[in-house]
Design an enzyme around this catalytic site. Structure first.
Site, mmCIF file in Angstrom:
data_model
loop_
_atom_site.group_PDB
_atom_site.id
_atom_site.type_symbol
_atom_site.label_atom_id
_atom_site.label_comp_id
_atom_site.label_asym_id
_atom_site.label_seq_id
_atom_site.Cartn_x
_atom_site.Cartn_y
_atom_site.Cartn_z
ATOM 1 N N ASP A 23 16.306 9.754 4.848
ATOM 2 C CA ASP A 23 17.056 9.280 3.681
ATOM 3 C C ASP A 23 18.361 8.599 4.105
ATOM 4 O O ASP A 23 18.973 8.982 5.098
ATOM 5 C CB ASP A 23 17.349 10.474 2.763
ATOM 6 C CG ASP A 23 17.692 10.037 1.341
ATOM 7 O OD1 ASP A 23 17.476 8.858 1.012
ATOM 8 O OD2 ASP A 23 18.176 10.882 0.568
ATOM 9 N N HIS A 40 16.136 -0.630 5.271
ATOM 10 C CA HIS A 40 14.832 -0.014 5.554
ATOM 11 C C HIS A 40 14.311 -0.459 6.928
ATOM 12 O O HIS A 40 13.724 0.323 7.660
ATOM 13 C CB HIS A 40 13.824 -0.374 4.464
ATOM 14 C CG HIS A 40 14.139 0.262 3.130
ATOM 15 N ND1 HIS A 40 14.380 1.613 3.002
ATOM 16 C CD2 HIS A 40 14.260 -0.267 1.880
ATOM 17 C CE1 HIS A 40 14.630 1.893 1.718
ATOM 18 N NE2 HIS A 40 14.570 0.770 1.026
ATOM 19 N N LEU A 134 0.536 14.546 20.098
ATOM 20 C CA LEU A 134 1.337 14.756 18.885
ATOM 21 C C LEU A 134 0.519 14.466 17.627
ATOM 22 O O LEU A 134 -0.140 13.436 17.525
ATOM 23 C CB LEU A 134 2.559 13.820 18.919
ATOM 24 C CG LEU A 134 3.424 13.783 17.657
ATOM 25 C CD1 LEU A 134 4.181 15.090 17.471
ATOM 26 C CD2 LEU A 134 4.407 12.611 17.704
HETATM 27 C C1 IPE Z 1 12.974 10.901 -0.703
HETATM 28 O O1 IPE Z 1 14.144 10.172 -0.795
HETATM 29 C C2 IPE Z 1 11.822 10.017 -0.346
HETATM 30 C C3 IPE Z 1 11.827 9.426 0.989
HETATM 31 C C4 IPE Z 1 12.740 9.589 1.901
HETATM 32 C C5 IPE Z 1 10.677 8.626 1.288
HETATM 33 P P1 IPE Z 1 14.685 9.597 -2.174
HETATM 34 O O2 IPE Z 1 15.932 8.869 -1.837
HETATM 35 O O3 IPE Z 1 13.628 8.853 -2.881
HETATM 36 O O4 IPE Z 1 14.995 10.939 -2.999
HETATM 37 P P2 IPE Z 1 16.013 11.200 -4.189
HETATM 38 O O5 IPE Z 1 15.697 10.212 -5.258
HETATM 39 O O6 IPE Z 1 17.395 10.981 -3.644
HETATM 40 O O7 IPE Z 1 15.789 12.619 -4.577
HETATM 41 C C1 IPE Z 2 15.139 6.452 2.186
HETATM 42 O O1 IPE Z 2 16.276 5.694 2.007
HETATM 43 C C2 IPE Z 2 13.911 5.598 2.322
HETATM 44 C C3 IPE Z 2 13.016 5.648 1.156
HETATM 45 C C4 IPE Z 2 13.196 6.354 0.082
HETATM 46 C C5 IPE Z 2 11.841 4.837 1.242
HETATM 47 P P1 IPE Z 2 16.862 5.389 0.552
HETATM 48 O O2 IPE Z 2 16.437 4.008 0.176
HETATM 49 O O3 IPE Z 2 16.517 6.451 -0.403
HETATM 50 O O4 IPE Z 2 18.408 5.394 0.870
HETATM 51 P P2 IPE Z 2 19.580 5.810 -0.126
HETATM 52 O O5 IPE Z 2 19.307 7.226 -0.547
HETATM 53 O O6 IPE Z 2 19.521 4.867 -1.276
HETATM 54 O O7 IPE Z 2 20.816 5.667 0.686
HETATM 55 MG MG MG Z 3 17.527 8.148 -0.970
#
Ligand code: IPE
Ligand code: IPE
Ligand code: MG
Length: 248
Positions: A23, A40, A134
């Site tokens: 995240d 990303h 793995l």
């Molecule tokens: C969880 O992160 C999903 C992934 C990392 C793929 P999100 O950023 O979507 O989760 P919330 O919305 O903060 O809970």
């Molecule tokens: C996690 O990064 C990746 C996915 C959910 C695919 P985010 O896109 O949720 O990053 P933040 O939480 O907005 O910083």
């Molecule tokens: Mg996020």
């Protein structure tokens, strides 16, 4: 072992199953004044190192949360960028992962993905099926509640077909209907970016997992951070409901 260690890790007591909620890509992009897609993309660079290193260390299973069932609610442009990255990742990494004896499994509903992505994921699973190194699980279009509902449907089907009695539905049998069938429970759950929630990830499998929440954003998560999380895991006392003895 030639792999350098960036924290005091006992290689004899590694977590058998590490799960990571990757995240913070969006906030990283914002911080760098870049488009979200580039956040990303930077995230997939971090991912490469963590996968390679997990294989080199001898971690048994690594499960990565790449796209949740709720992530479809993001803008079309972001979803498309993520789908493209998934495709690029598999095209560029599959040869090396296969060479490293990594076995890839996708957790989640592949039928809900665009055809190109579905084909690439199925091909990666097929090609690496016999590998014994793995266990790399990538959760894409994954939600833990959907996974549990699916397991319930599969069990109900078996009951309807006379293969199973309702009384024979055990924790073990339910586990076998999850995408993670055959894998040990999660020992160590890491979520980057400082958020402290599961966001519908591996609710069943994390029953006794140790949670570590580094504040670093995912694209900045490096081997130093990773090894620190493993060292933190090794410093925890796991009790599984037992009364600890005096020497514990
Ligand atoms: C969880 O992160 C999903 C992934 C990392 C793929 P999100 O950023 O979507 O989760 P919330 O919305 O903060 O809970
Ligand atoms: C996690 O990064 C990746 C996915 C959910 C695919 P985010 O896109 O949720 O990053 P933040 O939480 O907005 O910083
Ligand atoms: Mg996020």
């Amino acid at each position: 072992m030639s792999t350098p260690l960036y924290a005091p890790i006992d290689l004899q007591r590694l977590p058998r199953h590490v799960a990571i909620i990757m995240d913070g890509n969006g906030r990283w992009a914002q911080q760098h004044k870049l488009k979200i897609a580039l956040g990303h993309r930077a995230g997939t660079e971090a991912l490469r190192d963590i996968i390679r290193n997990s294989s080199d260390l001898g971690i048994g299973a690594l499960t990565l949360y790449a796209f949740s069932t709720e992530n479809w609610t993001r803008s079309l442009a972001e979803v498309e960028a993520l789908m493209q990255l998934i495709l690029d990742f598999f095209h560029s990494e599959i040869d090396e992962l296969h060479e490293k004896n990594v076995r890839i499994t996708i957790l989640g509903d592949k039928d809900g993905l665009p055809e190109k992505q579905r084909d690439a994921l199925m091909e990666a699973e097929r090609r690496t099926l016999a590998n014994t190194g793995l266990r790399l699980n990538i959760a894409i279009n994954y939600g833990s509640r959907a996974e549990l509902a699916r397991a319930a449907r599969l069990l109900a089907q078996d009951v309807q077909n006379g293969l199973l009695q309702p009384g024979e539905i055990t924790e073990e049998r339910l586990s076998q209907r999850l995408y993670t069938a055959g894998l040990p429970d999660v020992d160590l759950l890491i979520r980057t970016s400082g958020e402290m929630r599961l966001s519908n990830f591996l609710l069943w499998q994390c029953s006794y997992a140790e949670f570590v929440f580094p504040t670093v954003l995912w694209p900045d998560f490096d081997l130093k951070q990773y090894h620190a999380c493993i060292a933190e895991f090794q410093s925890r006392k796991r009790r599984f409901g037992r009364r600890p003895t005096d020497d514990e």
